[in-house]
Design an enzyme around this catalytic site. Sequence first.
Site, PDB file in Angstrom:
ATOM      1  N   SER A  82       0.802  -1.230   0.000  1.00  0.00           N
ATOM      2  CA  SER A  82       0.000   0.000   0.000  1.00  0.00           C
ATOM      3  C   SER A  82       0.836   1.282   0.000  1.00  0.00           C
ATOM      4  CB  SER A  82      -0.956   0.004   1.194  1.00  0.00           C
ATOM      5  OG  SER A  82      -1.939  -0.987   1.018  1.00  0.00           O
ATOM      6  N   THR A 136      -7.060  -2.813   7.465  1.00  0.00           N
ATOM      7  CA  THR A 136      -7.102  -4.162   6.895  1.00  0.00           C
ATOM      8  C   THR A 136      -7.216  -5.198   8.009  1.00  0.00           C
ATOM      9  OG1 THR A 136      -6.100  -5.625   5.244  1.00  0.00           O
ATOM     10  CG2 THR A 136      -4.571  -4.452   6.699  1.00  0.00           C
ATOM     11  N   LYS A 147     -11.408  -4.458  10.187  1.00  0.00           N
ATOM     12  CA  LYS A 147     -12.394  -3.749   9.343  1.00  0.00           C
ATOM     13  C   LYS A 147     -13.772  -3.613  10.011  1.00  0.00           C
ATOM     14  CE  LYS A 147     -10.241  -4.846   4.926  1.00  0.00           C
ATOM     15  NZ  LYS A 147     -10.420  -5.356   3.565  1.00  0.00           N
ATOM     16  N   ASP A 153     -13.296  -1.215  -0.706  1.00  0.00           N
ATOM     17  CA  ASP A 153     -13.145  -2.588  -1.201  1.00  0.00           C
ATOM     18  C   ASP A 153     -14.268  -2.915  -2.192  1.00  0.00           C
ATOM     19  OD1 ASP A 153     -10.878  -3.264   0.250  1.00  0.00           O
ATOM     20  OD2 ASP A 153     -12.012  -4.023   1.967  1.00  0.00           O
ATOM     21  N   GLY A 163     -14.523 -17.377   2.885  1.00  0.00           N
ATOM     22  CA  GLY A 163     -14.141 -16.444   3.947  1.00  0.00           C
ATOM     23  C   GLY A 163     -15.328 -15.603   4.374  1.00  0.00           C
ATOM     24  N   GLY A 190     -14.175  -9.135   6.929  1.00  0.00           N
ATOM     25  CA  GLY A 190     -14.510  -7.820   6.391  1.00  0.00           C
ATOM     26  C   GLY A 190     -14.456  -7.744   4.876  1.00  0.00           C
ATOM     27  N   ALA A 191     -13.437  -8.366   4.265  1.00  0.00           N
ATOM     28  CA  ALA A 191     -13.323  -8.331   2.797  1.00  0.00           C
ATOM     29  C   ALA A 191     -14.478  -9.087   2.155  1.00  0.00           C
ATOM     30  CB  ALA A 191     -11.993  -8.937   2.347  1.00  0.00           C
ATOM     31  N   TYR A 250      -3.191 -10.351  -2.971  1.00  0.00           N
ATOM     32  CA  TYR A 250      -2.314  -9.753  -3.993  1.00  0.00           C
ATOM     33  C   TYR A 250      -0.838 -10.121  -3.783  1.00  0.00           C
ATOM     34  CZ  TYR A 250      -1.701  -6.451  -0.155  1.00  0.00           C
ATOM     35  OH  TYR A 250      -1.456  -5.905   1.078  1.00  0.00           O
ATOM     36  N   GLY A 270      -5.623 -10.321  -6.678  1.00  0.00           N
ATOM     37  CA  GLY A 270      -6.174  -9.115  -6.070  1.00  0.00           C
ATOM     38  C   GLY A 270      -5.406  -7.819  -6.247  1.00  0.00           C
TER      39      GLY A 270
END
Length: 258
Positions: free
Chosen positions: A15, A52, A56, A92, A116, A119-120, A196, A217
């Site tokens: 990031s 992250t 989240k 996201d 999963g 949060g994502a 990612y 990702g």
Amino acid sequence: MDYGLIGEKLGHSYSKDIHEMLADYTYDIHPLSKEEFAGFMEKHEFKAINVTIPYKQDVIPYLDEMDDNAKAIGAVNTIVNKEGKLCGHNTDFSGFMYMLKKHNIDVNGKKCLVLGDGGASKAVVAVLKKMGAKEVIIVDIRKTETAITYDECFAHHTDAEFIANASPVGMYPKCDASPVDLTKFPDCKAVADVIYNPLETKLVAQAKELGMTGVNGLEMLVAQALYAVEFFLDTKLDEEKIDEVYKKIYEQKKAEIN
């Protein structure tokens, strides 16, 4: 810290590189243990941050307001400090939608699995519903109110046509792991992984081997970062910058591996 990222384990994060390519500020990577998290949020000595795994949802009680998108998803990955008031957003959602559209992945009328239940996952589920998925089934290692187990998935849902991995399985440093064996899903046409790092997960590599569309990702990461910068700086950026920064980061990380 003015701008940056909080999470528990951030050694794998790209990031900083991405944000500093997109905007003219210093972006700090700020790992927080569960013990440190509450104190950090109470002081909120930052202008804007990204959030992250695993915070989240944990950040929500500290916020003064959330936009409709974040409220609907129930998870926040972007917080802006407006004169002491903390405002929560979720980029996201837009990032995942960008990735599907970029690769012409059409989920309209399709049966979709989301691996999963963190949060994502909530953002991914919201995107799939928005894009007209016929059915969205969440799979997790534990059965919850919202998720079935992997055993149930293999028993009843191997006819899924699209699979999204929103779990950390396969993420650096445990790159040899994969959440599912795709040979069990003969009707699956496309797989999207929010991971990612590595640049290609074992899951995505298998998807490509089997003739499916497989997407990692990194594009989602860059896209959600661009939308986060827009909130951070209250500005509008050209979406073409997503592809430009994605290509730079991809080449940079590939060179580091080689």
